[in-house]
Write an enzyme that holds these catalytic residues in place. Sequence first.
Site, mmCIF file in Angstrom:
data_model
loop_
_atom_site.group_PDB
_atom_site.id
_atom_site.type_symbol
_atom_site.label_atom_id
_atom_site.label_comp_id
_atom_site.label_asym_id
_atom_site.label_seq_id
_atom_site.Cartn_x
_atom_site.Cartn_y
_atom_site.Cartn_z
ATOM 1 N N ASP A 259 150.471 -25.704 -59.692
ATOM 2 C CA ASP A 259 150.752 -26.891 -58.682
ATOM 3 C C ASP A 259 151.646 -27.842 -59.338
ATOM 4 O O ASP A 259 151.296 -28.450 -60.182
ATOM 5 C CB ASP A 259 149.402 -27.442 -58.577
ATOM 6 N N SER A 311 150.236 -11.034 -56.743
ATOM 7 C CA SER A 311 149.743 -10.008 -56.495
ATOM 8 C C SER A 311 148.300 -9.786 -57.430
ATOM 9 O O SER A 311 147.212 -9.023 -57.343
ATOM 10 C CB SER A 311 150.195 -8.359 -56.998
ATOM 11 N N CYS A 313 146.771 -12.765 -58.257
ATOM 12 C CA CYS A 313 146.186 -14.447 -57.898
ATOM 13 C C CYS A 313 144.942 -14.269 -57.324
ATOM 14 O O CYS A 313 144.970 -13.559 -56.086
ATOM 15 C CB CYS A 313 147.229 -14.916 -57.003
ATOM 16 N N ARG A 414 142.882 -22.950 -72.342
ATOM 17 C CA ARG A 414 143.534 -24.250 -71.777
ATOM 18 C C ARG A 414 143.884 -24.406 -70.270
ATOM 19 O O ARG A 414 143.616 -25.413 -69.692
ATOM 20 C CB ARG A 414 144.720 -24.680 -72.569
ATOM 21 N N GLU A 476 153.776 0.190 -36.137
ATOM 22 C CA GLU A 476 154.784 1.337 -35.489
ATOM 23 C C GLU A 476 155.855 1.514 -36.712
ATOM 24 O O GLU A 476 156.694 2.439 -36.694
ATOM 25 C CB GLU A 476 155.380 0.612 -34.223
HETATM 26 P P1 IMP Z 1 153.477 -11.077 -57.996
HETATM 27 O O1 IMP Z 1 155.144 -10.829 -58.155
HETATM 28 O O2 IMP Z 1 153.044 -10.667 -56.888
HETATM 29 O O3 IMP Z 1 152.828 -10.134 -59.069
HETATM 30 O O4 IMP Z 1 153.398 -12.627 -58.522
HETATM 31 C C1 IMP Z 1 153.844 -13.181 -59.588
HETATM 32 C C2 IMP Z 1 153.481 -14.718 -59.423
HETATM 33 O O5 IMP Z 1 152.152 -14.972 -59.334
HETATM 34 C C3 IMP Z 1 154.112 -15.411 -60.653
HETATM 35 O O6 IMP Z 1 155.345 -15.607 -60.885
HETATM 36 C C4 IMP Z 1 153.137 -16.664 -60.799
HETATM 37 O O7 IMP Z 1 153.783 -17.685 -59.775
HETATM 38 C C5 IMP Z 1 151.903 -16.308 -60.135
HETATM 39 N N1 IMP Z 1 150.837 -15.930 -61.031
HETATM 40 C C6 IMP Z 1 150.842 -15.248 -62.352
HETATM 41 N N2 IMP Z 1 149.681 -15.537 -62.916
HETATM 42 C C7 IMP Z 1 148.782 -15.914 -61.834
HETATM 43 C C8 IMP Z 1 147.286 -16.284 -61.951
HETATM 44 O O8 IMP Z 1 146.618 -15.835 -62.724
HETATM 45 N N3 IMP Z 1 146.886 -17.001 -60.869
HETATM 46 C C9 IMP Z 1 147.719 -17.127 -59.755
HETATM 47 N N4 IMP Z 1 148.807 -16.938 -59.659
HETATM 48 C C10 IMP Z 1 149.431 -16.405 -60.761
#
Ligand code: IMP
Length: 498
Positions: A259, A311, A313, A414, A476
């Site tokens: 954020d 993925s 998150c 942290r 489709e």
């Molecule tokens: P992906 O490409 O769908 O695997 O998403 C990668 C992105 O997820 C990263 O660039 C971050 O913005 C976000 N991300 C990384 N670690 C976390 C997490 O632990 N929680 C939520 N978002 C994350």
Amino acid sequence: MAKRIITESSRTLMEYRLLPGYTSVDCSPDSISLRTPLVYSEDNKKKYYLNVPLVSAAMQSVSGAQMGIELAKLGGAAFIFCSQSIESQAEMVKKIKNHKAGFVKPQTMQADMKVKEMFEIRKKSGYSTFPVVDKNDLFVGLISKWDYDVSLHSESLIKGRMIKKENIEVGTNITDLVEANQILLESHKSVLPILDNDGKLLSMVFRKDINDQLDFPLEIHDEKKRLITVAAINTHDFKERVKLLAKEEVDVLAIDSSDGHTQYQADTIRWISDKYTQIPVIGGNIITAEGFRFLVEAGASAIKVGMGGGSICITQEQKGTGRGLATTIIEVVEERDDHFKETGKYIPVIADGGVTSTKDVTIALALGADYVMMGRYFARMEESPTEKIVVNNRVMKPYWGEGSTRAQNWKSKRYNQGKFVEGVEGMVEYAGHLRDNMEETLAKIRSSMGTCGAMNISEFHKLAELEVLSALSIKEGKPHDIYLSTENRDNQDYHSSE
Ligand code: IMP
């Protein structure tokens, strides 16, 4: 009453498709450029451009030095993760900046070492040729597997079997691979030791590597031909971190935060812009037009967007915050374009989180993003920092979120003070080398752009026409109403195969 309630659904990239436009004969995939601005730069400096619109996520399981080197050579950039000590991150940046393609820093052998000792090292390293140095670390010769027979010479000293320096072609202070190649060709040798003025070994150039190394036409580099390096920072230890990263001449910094619409982030950007005027800062993540304005006014040179879609998150589940990436891009890009009209400053927008396949990258670019950040895609590559593991006969690599327990452990939890997690840990299927995967990915992006008649990303932004799909249209779009061959059945989930 809430400040804003949007009743229209938030959309993901998966819900959009492109409509073809007119394609002229000039618009062949080979002539389509994927060049895109990495950050806003007043004087359009070459080093602030990517040659392909892909960057790897600032994550422990994705972006280390090896990814930084390989991706920059291929025209993209890795955002080196900051959930590690300042010293180890600075070391990664140093490694990327000092990387000289084709110039190898090999293991050296001492001239007084016995052949049998060297043979043991050779077995472990797999290399067959070693440079030999004396007690003062001066280069004295080369020894290769042709120079000894371990059954006859195991007790001999290396200096008795090596080819002496006098009989070897060497290069002094050479940094240009083309020049090194020329010397190798003229001398009919396969290896060229590069020495400094005092005769100390700097590196070696091997003929077998040269063609491979010269073949990176999209590589992004600075004025001194060193690879461009981007490092992530946080809003906690940034003062000490930036100091060390700047010492290693990092090119761009990116604040890594789920954020970014916060005072912490604005303060961090202002502090860096004031003290390190030469280093652009990427801000984020935000998902609203207001968040975009806020960070740009604080001095951000590019803005990363996306929340809750990654993925790994679970932010949406845990906190109820987030937005579909397509909706986010549409809102933020509109604001970016308004800001450009008002000020003449074009601030690149980076789509991040949940980009699962090449078609998602294409849709993100079509909607107006300038480039795309991916974690999962890059975690599967040989060049990500994790070890391969075999599970049920499938080669896998571990992949975990920066907000997962595993990543939080790097420094006393942290992230959220360790009170709850925002990410999970899992595995992704190993996909091989980055170069081979990128080739296919980029071919698909160029092909889609060609279908829309766009010769470059800026034209793509202007020409793309998109439409929302119904759930049935999505169905489709996949193979249906046939019996799939075994190979295709295994690959039915096209997302996981990409
Ligand atoms: P992906 O490409 O769908 O695997 O998403 C990668 C992105 O997820 C990263 O660039 C971050 O913005 C976000 N991300 C990384 N670690 C976390 C997490 O632990 N929680 C939520 N978002 C994350």
